[in-house]
Write a protein that holds these residues in place. Structure first.
Motif, PDB file in Angstrom:
ATOM      1  N   UNK A   1       0.858  -1.192   0.000  1.00 36.95           N
ATOM      2  CA  UNK A   1       0.000   0.000   0.000  1.00 36.95           C
ATOM      3  C   UNK A   1       0.888   1.233   0.000  1.00 36.95           C
ATOM      4  N   UNK A   2       0.741   2.125  -0.992  1.00 34.33           N
ATOM      5  CA  UNK A   2       1.627   3.287  -1.062  1.00 34.33           C
ATOM      6  C   UNK A   2       1.493   4.240   0.120  1.00 34.33           C
ATOM      7  N   UNK A   3       0.386   4.209   0.825  1.00 32.09           N
ATOM      8  CA  UNK A   3       0.235   5.056   2.001  1.00 32.09           C
ATOM      9  C   UNK A   3       0.303   6.536   1.689  1.00 32.09           C
ATOM     10  N   UNK A   4       0.664   7.317   2.713  1.00 29.54           N
ATOM     11  CA  UNK A   4       0.703   8.764   2.555  1.00 29.54           C
ATOM     12  C   UNK A   4       2.102   9.336   2.564  1.00 29.54           C
ATOM     13  N   UNK A   5       3.113   8.515   2.802  1.00 38.28           N
ATOM     14  CA  UNK A   5       4.462   9.045   2.916  1.00 38.28           C
ATOM     15  C   UNK A   5       5.459   8.256   2.099  1.00 38.28           C
ATOM     16  N   UNK A   6       6.713   8.439   2.441  1.00 41.25           N
ATOM     17  CA  UNK A   6       7.798   7.780   1.713  1.00 41.25           C
ATOM     18  C   UNK A   6       8.617   6.876   2.625  1.00 41.25           C
ATOM     19  N   UNK A   7       8.081   6.506   3.773  1.00 43.43           N
ATOM     20  CA  UNK A   7       8.825   5.753   4.785  1.00 43.43           C
ATOM     21  C   UNK A   7       9.465   4.473   4.291  1.00 43.43           C
ATOM     22  N   UNK A   8       8.663   3.556   3.752  1.00 44.28           N
ATOM     23  CA  UNK A   8       9.212   2.276   3.306  1.00 44.28           C
ATOM     24  C   UNK A   8      10.139   2.450   2.116  1.00 44.28           C
ATOM     25  N   UNK A   9       9.771   3.291   1.176  1.00 44.85           N
ATOM     26  CA  UNK A   9      10.628   3.535   0.015  1.00 44.85           C
ATOM     27  C   UNK A   9      11.956   4.133   0.454  1.00 44.85           C
ATOM     28  N   UNK A  10      11.915   5.035   1.410  1.00 46.45           N
ATOM     29  CA  UNK A  10      13.137   5.651   1.920  1.00 46.45           C
ATOM     30  C   UNK A  10      14.009   4.625   2.646  1.00 46.45           C
ATOM     31  N   UNK A  11      13.388   3.755   3.442  1.00 49.12           N
ATOM     32  CA  UNK A  11      14.152   2.703   4.121  1.00 49.12           C
ATOM     33  C   UNK A  11      14.835   1.793   3.119  1.00 49.12           C
ATOM     34  N   UNK A  12      14.111   1.410   2.083  1.00 56.01           N
ATOM     35  CA  UNK A  12      14.688   0.519   1.073  1.00 56.01           C
ATOM     36  C   UNK A  12      15.848   1.190   0.336  1.00 56.01           C
ATOM     37  N   UNK A  13      15.668   2.443  -0.023  1.00 56.15           N
ATOM     38  CA  UNK A  13      16.720   3.182  -0.732  1.00 56.15           C
ATOM     39  C   UNK A  13      17.963   3.319   0.136  1.00 56.15           C
ATOM     40  N   UNK A  14      17.793   3.719   1.392  1.00 55.90           N
ATOM     41  CA  UNK A  14      18.951   3.897   2.276  1.00 55.90           C
ATOM     42  C   UNK A  14      19.665   2.587   2.546  1.00 55.90           C
ATOM     43  N   UNK A  15      18.925   1.498   2.704  1.00 52.83           N
ATOM     44  CA  UNK A  15      19.546   0.189   2.907  1.00 52.83           C
ATOM     45  C   UNK A  15      20.378  -0.186   1.683  1.00 52.83           C
ATOM     46  N   UNK A  16      19.788  -0.043   0.501  1.00 53.36           N
ATOM     47  CA  UNK A  16      20.488  -0.391  -0.746  1.00 53.36           C
ATOM     48  C   UNK A  16      21.750   0.450  -0.909  1.00 53.36           C
ATOM     49  N   UNK A  17      21.666   1.751  -0.650  1.00 57.27           N
ATOM     50  CA  UNK A  17      22.821   2.643  -0.782  1.00 57.27           C
ATOM     51  C   UNK A  17      23.927   2.302   0.213  1.00 57.27           C
ATOM     52  N   UNK A  18      23.561   1.664   1.324  1.00 61.60           N
ATOM     53  CA  UNK A  18      24.544   1.292   2.351  1.00 61.60           C
ATOM     54  C   UNK A  18      25.055  -0.131   2.180  1.00 61.60           C
ATOM     55  N   UNK A  19      24.598  -0.828   1.127  1.00 59.63           N
ATOM     56  CA  UNK A  19      25.071  -2.178   0.872  1.00 59.63           C
ATOM     57  C   UNK A  19      24.297  -3.264   1.601  1.00 59.63           C
ATOM     58  N   UNK A  20      23.129  -2.944   2.115  1.00 54.94           N
ATOM     59  CA  UNK A  20      22.300  -3.907   2.833  1.00 54.94           C
ATOM     60  C   UNK A  20      21.152  -4.373   1.955  1.00 54.94           C
ATOM     61  N   UNK A  21      20.704  -5.593   2.173  1.00 56.17           N
ATOM     62  CA  UNK A  21      19.474  -6.096   1.566  1.00 56.17           C
ATOM     63  C   UNK A  21      18.383  -5.963   2.622  1.00 56.17           C
ATOM     64  N   UNK A  22      17.276  -5.330   2.281  1.00 59.69           N
ATOM     65  CA  UNK A  22      16.175  -5.105   3.210  1.00 59.69           C
ATOM     66  C   UNK A  22      14.958  -5.884   2.737  1.00 59.69           C
ATOM     67  N   UNK A  23      14.364  -6.638   3.658  1.00 59.10           N
ATOM     68  CA  UNK A  23      13.137  -7.369   3.370  1.00 59.10           C
ATOM     69  C   UNK A  23      12.135  -7.033   4.472  1.00 59.10           C
ATOM     70  N   UNK A  24      10.947  -6.623   4.067  1.00 57.24           N
ATOM     71  CA  UNK A  24       9.884  -6.314   5.021  1.00 57.24           C
ATOM     72  C   UNK A  24       8.707  -7.203   4.678  1.00 57.24           C
ATOM     73  N   UNK A  25       8.248  -7.962   5.676  1.00 55.62           N
ATOM     74  CA  UNK A  25       7.140  -8.881   5.457  1.00 55.62           C
ATOM     75  C   UNK A  25       6.127  -8.673   6.569  1.00 55.62           C
TER      76      UNK A  25
END
Length: 69
Positions: A29-53
């Motif tokens: 659900x896209x929701x009203x903000x950028x929270x999950x997208x921002x978390x995914x982007x920052x994780x990727x930029x830092x070399x981490x794989x992020x999975x949210x379930x």
């Protein structure tokens, strides 16, 4: 009412996992903000794989993993 935090490292891999038994949410659900997208982007930029379930009524699991060499 319960959260479990686990940090493991083996075979050159570091994994941080946070699991709760809360109300959950829809990760698609896209929701009203950028929270999950921002978390995914920052994780990727830092070399981490992020999975949210998770999902409504079944809690949430957040897992970060990276190689540490």
């Amino acid at each position: 009412s319960r959260v479990t935090i686990r940090l493991t490292g083996a075979g050159g891999r570091l994994v941080l996992e946070i699991v709760d038994d809360g109300v959950g949410f829809s990760g698609t659900d896209p929701g009203r903000g950028h929270g999950l997208a921002s978390m995914r982007r920052r994780a990727r930029e830092s070399g981490w794989a992020l999975d949210i379930d998770g999902g409504p009524g079944r809690g949430t699991r957040v897992r970060l993993a990276a190689d540490w060499n």
